[in-house]
Structures are given as structure tokens and as C-alpha cells.
Design a protein around this motif. Sequence first.
Motif, PDB file in Angstrom:
ATOM      1  N   VAL A  86      -3.431  25.208  28.329  1.00  0.00           N
ATOM      2  CA  VAL A  86      -3.700  25.708  29.872  1.00  0.00           C
ATOM      3  C   VAL A  86      -2.921  27.156  29.893  1.00  0.00           C
ATOM      4  N   LEU A  87      -1.491  27.176  29.564  1.00  0.00           N
ATOM      5  CA  LEU A  87      -0.810  28.205  29.584  1.00  0.00           C
ATOM      6  C   LEU A  87      -1.153  29.443  28.410  1.00  0.00           C
ATOM      7  N   LYS A  88      -1.415  28.805  27.225  1.00  0.00           N
ATOM      8  CA  LYS A  88      -1.733  29.526  26.120  1.00  0.00           C
ATOM      9  C   LYS A  88      -0.529  30.216  25.799  1.00  0.00           C
ATOM     10  N   VAL A  89       0.705  29.637  25.884  1.00  0.00           N
ATOM     11  CA  VAL A  89       1.943  30.196  25.363  1.00  0.00           C
ATOM     12  C   VAL A  89       2.428  30.012  23.645  1.00  0.00           C
ATOM     13  N   TRP A  90       1.825  28.721  23.656  1.00  0.00           N
ATOM     14  CA  TRP A  90       2.096  28.116  22.152  1.00  0.00           C
ATOM     15  C   TRP A  90       0.859  27.718  21.473  1.00  0.00           C
ATOM     16  N   GLU A  91       0.850  27.903  20.235  1.00  0.00           N
ATOM     17  CA  GLU A  91      -0.218  27.526  19.224  1.00  0.00           C
ATOM     18  C   GLU A  91      -0.063  26.976  18.021  1.00  0.00           C
ATOM     19  N   PHE A  92      -0.691  25.805  17.630  1.00  0.00           N
ATOM     20  CA  PHE A  92      -0.461  24.887  16.464  1.00  0.00           C
ATOM     21  C   PHE A  92      -1.506  25.587  15.558  1.00  0.00           C
ATOM     22  N   ASN A  93      -1.076  25.893  14.349  1.00  0.00           N
ATOM     23  CA  ASN A  93      -1.806  26.526  13.380  1.00  0.00           C
ATOM     24  C   ASN A  93      -1.934  25.371  12.201  1.00  0.00           C
ATOM     25  N   THR A  94      -3.068  24.161  12.436  1.00  0.00           N
ATOM     26  CA  THR A  94      -3.125  22.986  11.673  1.00  0.00           C
ATOM     27  C   THR A  94      -4.710  22.922  11.569  1.00  0.00           C
ATOM     28  N   LYS A  95      -5.005  21.966  10.827  1.00  0.00           N
ATOM     29  CA  LYS A  95      -6.425  21.914  10.436  1.00  0.00           C
ATOM     30  C   LYS A  95      -7.016  21.166  11.444  1.00  0.00           C
ATOM     31  N   ARG A 134      -7.293  20.173  15.441  1.00  0.00           N
ATOM     32  CA  ARG A 134      -6.768  20.838  16.534  1.00  0.00           C
ATOM     33  C   ARG A 134      -7.859  20.576  17.756  1.00  0.00           C
ATOM     34  N   LEU A 135      -7.319  20.299  18.922  1.00  0.00           N
ATOM     35  CA  LEU A 135      -8.125  20.266  20.070  1.00  0.00           C
ATOM     36  C   LEU A 135      -7.647  21.697  20.851  1.00  0.00           C
ATOM     37  N   GLY A 136      -8.505  22.597  20.766  1.00  0.00           N
ATOM     38  CA  GLY A 136      -8.099  23.946  21.253  1.00  0.00           C
ATOM     39  C   GLY A 136      -7.048  24.522  20.185  1.00  0.00           C
ATOM     40  N   ARG A 137      -5.577  24.568  20.993  1.00  0.00           N
ATOM     41  CA  ARG A 137      -4.576  25.147  20.220  1.00  0.00           C
ATOM     42  C   ARG A 137      -3.731  24.083  19.913  1.00  0.00           C
ATOM     43  N   PHE A 138      -3.910  22.809  20.398  1.00  0.00           N
ATOM     44  CA  PHE A 138      -3.184  21.580  20.303  1.00  0.00           C
ATOM     45  C   PHE A 138      -3.567  20.618  19.218  1.00  0.00           C
ATOM     46  N   ARG A 139      -2.468  20.301  18.431  1.00  0.00           N
ATOM     47  CA  ARG A 139      -2.811  19.045  17.689  1.00  0.00           C
ATOM     48  C   ARG A 139      -2.938  17.675  17.988  1.00  0.00           C
ATOM     49  N   PRO A 140      -3.657  17.130  17.947  1.00  0.00           N
ATOM     50  CA  PRO A 140      -4.023  15.868  18.680  1.00  0.00           C
ATOM     51  C   PRO A 140      -3.033  14.821  18.580  1.00  0.00           C
ATOM     52  N   HIS A 141      -2.274  14.933  17.351  1.00  0.00           N
ATOM     53  CA  HIS A 141      -1.221  13.730  17.016  1.00  0.00           C
ATOM     54  C   HIS A 141       0.180  14.412  17.386  1.00  0.00           C
ATOM     55  N   HIS A 142       0.279  15.338  17.986  1.00  0.00           N
ATOM     56  CA  HIS A 142       1.621  15.983  18.162  1.00  0.00           C
ATOM     57  C   HIS A 142       2.565  15.014  18.844  1.00  0.00           C
ATOM     58  N   GLY A 143       1.991  14.286  20.161  1.00  0.00           N
ATOM     59  CA  GLY A 143       3.024  13.280  20.779  1.00  0.00           C
ATOM     60  C   GLY A 143       3.604  12.367  19.925  1.00  0.00           C
ATOM     61  N   PHE A 144       3.026  11.824  19.018  1.00  0.00           N
ATOM     62  CA  PHE A 144       3.552  10.995  17.849  1.00  0.00           C
ATOM     63  C   PHE A 144       4.510  11.634  16.712  1.00  0.00           C
ATOM     64  N   VAL A 145       4.331  12.857  16.395  1.00  0.00           N
ATOM     65  CA  VAL A 145       5.163  13.673  15.615  1.00  0.00           C
ATOM     66  C   VAL A 145       6.406  13.768  16.211  1.00  0.00           C
ATOM     67  N   PHE A 146       6.411  14.414  17.552  1.00  0.00           N
ATOM     68  CA  PHE A 146       7.630  14.433  18.211  1.00  0.00           C
ATOM     69  C   PHE A 146       8.173  13.292  18.624  1.00  0.00           C
ATOM     70  N   GLY A 147       7.551  12.419  19.450  1.00  0.00           N
ATOM     71  CA  GLY A 147       8.006  11.256  19.753  1.00  0.00           C
ATOM     72  C   GLY A 147       8.689  10.152  19.117  1.00  0.00           C
TER      73      GLY A 147
END
Length: 228
Positions: free
Chosen positions: A58-67, A69-82
Motif C-alpha cells: 500500500v505505502l510501498k516503503v518496504w520491499e522483500f526481494n524473495t522468490k 511474493r504477493l506484490g512486494r510482500f512475501r506471503p509467509h512473512h507473518g509466520f517468519v516474524f510471528g
Amino acid sequence: MMNKKFFTYYQYIGPIVLTPLSFWLWWHTYDGNMTLTLIAWLVPVLFAYIVPGIGTNVLKVWEFNTKYRLGRFRPHHGFVFGSATSTLAWLCHTQMAVNMVDVLQTAFVLASVLGFWNVIYDIKAIKAGILIVYNQPWADGKDAEAITMDYAPIFFAGFGLVYGFGLGVAELLYMKGLMNTTFSILYITFLLGISIAIPVVLYRKRSLCKHGHSGCRPIQKNEPEIVL
């Protein structure tokens, strides 16, 4: 290269191991009480989907450089951090809170621990090229440490403070027999909301004071002026 390989493998191996492990650890600590378990385990996962999801797509301030992605976001990130966050929180948890001193202690410890380790993690992730943050220090050509310190302490220590405080209060309420199913749903929703809102408000205020803007938009990189 080794740094990038670590992040590439960890983003899958970490959640696969830590997600069920952290859930079991909290479930066992709380003697099978699902309400307290979900507060300790689920809130960090939801936080890590909502805040970075908005920050990337939405804000496009961050971007994940991974294989993947959903747009700029990695779909499993919630579980990586959480999963990592709930595991760290469990390691810091020594006993159920029985008074407000215990609650404040939990909040302080989690703010310190989550702030420290996530700052280190993001510095390494930026250096490895896994994470890109388009903030003012990035636009000014500064290093990964400066880029990370511009946002990470407020977001991660701020989240840890609210999360730890909320977890301690939940334990107090449970001890008093007030944590029924309906109330617990409202409580999780409220805790998640303020754990997002407080770091965001603090970050915006600091960015306005330091940079003259809210920090909620990508900053154009400053190019050196060419003198002919």
C-alpha cells in the motif's frame, strides 16, 4: 553470499520449525488454555501480516526481494516474524503475572529483547539484499545500520512493549476469572489494534520531527549533482 543463503533458507525452515513449536510451548505453559495461548502466539503473526503488508503493497516503503511474493510482500512473512517473536517471548517468560509490577516487567523485557534482535535481523537482511527500505536514510545513501535505526527500534520495541503489557494484563484477567470466550476475542482485537497503532503513531511523529515528512511514502534517492 552466506548472509543471503541464510535468509533464503531461514524464511522457510524457521517458520516450519518455530510455528508449531512456539504454539506448543505457550499451550503447555498455560496448561492448555487456548485464549492465553492465542494471545501469546497469534498477535505477533497478525501484526507481521498487517504492518509489513501495508508497508510494502500500500505505502510501498518496504520491499522483500524473495522468490515468492504477493506484490512486494512475501506471503509467509507473518509466520517468519510471528513464530520467532512468540518463541523469544516464551524464552523471556518466567511466570504468570500476578500484579502490575509483573506486567510492567514483561513489557520492558519484551520491548528490550524484540527491539534488539529485530534491529540486528533487519540490518543483516538489508545487507543481504532480502529487504529493501525506501526511507530517508536510504535516499541519502546511508548504510544498512542507519536505514534500520530510522524505523526498527520504534516498530519492534514499540510492539514488544504493547505486546508484553497486553500479555501480562491478560494473565491477570485470567487469574481473576474474567477471560471468557467473547471477552477474549475483543481483547485480542484490541491488543492487536494498539500494538499496531502506537508504534505507527510514534514513528510518524519522529519522522516528521527528524525528516519533515511522515515516513509513510517511498523517498526518492538523492542523486549527486553533476557540475559541468
